[in-house]
Write an enzyme that holds these catalytic residues in place. Structure first.
Site, short mmCIF file in Angstrom:
data_model
loop_
_atom_site.label_atom_id
_atom_site.label_comp_id
_atom_site.label_asym_id
_atom_site.label_seq_id
_atom_site.Cartn_x
_atom_site.Cartn_y
_atom_site.Cartn_z
N LYS A 79 0.84 -1.20 0.00
CA LYS A 79 0.00 0.00 0.00
C LYS A 79 0.87 1.25 0.00
CE LYS A 79 -3.87 -2.38 2.09
NZ LYS A 79 -4.53 -2.85 3.31
N ASP A 90 -11.07 3.22 4.02
CA ASP A 90 -11.32 1.78 3.90
C ASP A 90 -12.82 1.50 3.73
OD1 ASP A 90 -9.55 -0.25 3.69
OD2 ASP A 90 -9.14 -0.45 5.84
N GLN A 92 -4.67 -1.49 9.54
CA GLN A 92 -4.59 -2.83 8.96
C GLN A 92 -5.18 -3.85 9.94
OE1 GLN A 92 -3.39 -3.59 5.78
NE2 GLN A 92 -4.15 -5.65 6.23
#
Ligand code: NAP
Length: 295
Positions: free
Chosen positions: A53, A120, A97
């Site tokens: 990422k 997200d 994460q």
């Protein structure tokens, strides 16, 4: 029929080139989109996702703010970091994460993220807005699937779609996006899961099959209608002694056999995977653009 391959790598590269141009335009207005990535602990898979990422951000000019914390980080310390990032004007998106270590309540952490920086798309506010058709950050994997379908010219309006899987991160949101009264929706959607009585009967009706079950060969050729579009979200490891690492990655679809019958199909790897990170970049750029609109 031999299916046309929907090349996720190429589609992702196209979108990243478009986003790079948008980042350059934002920079002329002194705005650099910023993504804060938070990783707690040493999980190898999570570490490699986070590295990928960060590299993807750097490639298109997004500032990435790396926060790698030890596994024993307390929930209070993590909440304090989220609060700091929420207030930081250089940060337009916050990605925590998952999974987090067991002593941390994931829901509490996700709820603490400012919905305006929820790139997200997992905050209940984002999910609720998506569900009622309001402007929201869309979760990355399902949004990547929709982009793949749209950019491949697949007709969504009126299409019979069967989604295999009902998770909060893939199955439910992709089904929801596809029933929205919008050009990216207007499909008729059936969602299947482990209590579905006859999976094959449902999948056979589908013009579009979206497989997100997490098991190899969940969708086989006998289940698929001739000419159907098959999107394989699954990523599964199967033992393979011919590979140095001892395994290879496969999806949820029997790719070899299904590609003889389908009209279009995504490979694994190189299908949905590259689109997921791309949609994270998309949301981060979108978030930075929104700061101009509200200034
Ligand atoms: P998950 O949380 O394990 O959910 C799997 C879903 O599939 C559940 O709803 C389950 O039903 C259903 N299911 C499992 N076996 C089935 C079967 N034989 N028939 C019908 N339904 C079945 O998984 P997930 O997080 O959604 O992920 C799904 C797959 O996508 C995984 O392989 C994951 O690695 C992959 N993935 C890929 C990306 C990417 O970027 N490419 C991103 C996210 C996930 P129940 O609800 O009844 O248990």
């Amino acid at each position: 029929m031999t299916a046309k391959i929907i090349d996720g790598k190429q589609l992702a590269a196209d979108m990243r080139a478009e986003l790079k141009t948008e980042v350059e335009q934002l920079q002329t207005k002194n705005i650099t989109p910023g993504l804060a990535v938070v990783l707690v602990g040493e999980d190898p898979a999570s570490k490699s996702y986070v590295t990928a990422k960060e590299k993807a951000c750097a490639d298109i000019g997004i500032y990435s703010n790396d926060n790698r914390l030890p596994a024993e980080t307390t929930q209070e310390d993590l909440l304090a970091l989220i609060d700091k990032l929420n207030k930081d004007p250089k940060i337009h998106g916050i990605l925590v994460q998952l999974p987090l270590p067991k002593h941390i309540d994931e829901n509490k952490i996700l709820l603490a993220i400012d919905p305006a920086k929820d790139v997200d798309g997992f905050h209940p506010m984002s999910i609720g807005k998506m569900m009622i058709g309001q402007d929201a950050f869309l979760p990355c994997t399902p949004h990547g699937v929709i982009q793949m379908l749209m950019r491949s010219g697949v007709q969504l309006e009126g299409a019979e779609v069967v989604v295999v899987g009902r998770s909060n991160i893939v199955g439910k949101p992709v089904a929801n996006m596809l029933i929205q009264k919008a050009p990216t929706g207007n499909a008729t959607v059936t969602v299947c899961h482990t209590r579905t009585k006859n999976l094959a009967e449902h999948v056979k009706r589908a013009d579009i099959v979206i497989a997100a079950a997490g098991w190899p060969n969940t969708v086989t050729a006998d289940m698929v209608k001739e000419g159907a579009v098959v999107i394989d979200v699954g990523v599964n490891r199967v033992d393979d002694d011919t590979k140095k690492r001892g395994y290879r990655l496969v999806g949820d679809v029997d790719f070899e056999a299904v590609s003889e019958k389908a009209g279009m199909i995504t490979p694994v790897p190189g299908g949905v995977g590259p689109m997921t990170i791309t949609m994270l970049l998309y949301n981060t750029v979108e978030s930075a653009k929104r700061t101009i609109k509200t200034e």
